[in-house]
Write an enzyme that holds these catalytic residues in place. Structure first.
Site, short mmCIF file in Angstrom:
data_model
loop_
_atom_site.label_atom_id
_atom_site.label_comp_id
_atom_site.label_asym_id
_atom_site.label_seq_id
_atom_site.Cartn_x
_atom_site.Cartn_y
_atom_site.Cartn_z
N SER A 1 25.94 0.90 87.37
CA SER A 1 27.33 1.01 87.83
C SER A 1 28.01 -0.34 87.94
O SER A 1 29.22 -0.42 87.95
CB SER A 1 27.38 1.75 89.17
OG SER A 1 26.54 1.11 90.10
N THR A 2 27.25 -1.41 88.02
CA THR A 2 27.82 -2.75 88.08
C THR A 2 26.99 -3.66 87.18
O THR A 2 25.89 -3.30 86.77
CB THR A 2 27.79 -3.33 89.51
OG1 THR A 2 26.44 -3.41 89.93
CG2 THR A 2 28.59 -2.47 90.48
#
Length: 122
Positions: free
Chosen positions: A13-14
């Site tokens: 997600s990051t």
């Protein structure tokens, strides 16, 4: 005996993964599992820096699901590191699982298996 065929799907997600599992670490585990189970990896899909809240912002996930539905290159399984890599929205996860099963494809979350079966790391 015919080799079972699979897709590999990875997601973070990051750029700096909070869970501590980078894309490379996920891929390494998934390749190790596929080798251990004598599966043929047909294709790999990766959404880097994408949220798992819904499928709208994950083009690789969408491409994988479209390929499953097309039936052009049928696979038995989609391998993910853990369920949260597949998705974080329960309704999306359930509908995508149902869609996959409609086309004869099942999901395997490797992390839950790897704690009991010693899967070699490459």
């Amino acid at each position: 005996m015919k080799k079972r065929r699979c897709y590999i799907y990875t997601r973070v997600s990051t750029e700096i993964q909070v869970d501590g599992y980078s894309l490379d670490a996920q891929k390494q585990k998934l390749h190790g599992y596929a080798d251990y189970q004598d599966m043929q990896i047909v294709s790999e899909y990766c959404d880097a820096g994408k949220s798992g809240k819904n499928v709208a912002g994950r083009p690789e996930f969408q491409a994988m699901m479209e390929r499953i539905q097309s039936g052009e290159d049928p696979v038995d399984f989609v391998l993910v590191f853990k369920l949260s890599r597949f998705g974080r929205n329960a309704a999306d996860v359930l509908s995508n699982l149902q869609l996959m099963q409609d086309y004869g494809t099942n999901l395997i979350c490797v992390e839950t298996i790897s704690t009991t079966a010693r899967i070699p790391e490459n």
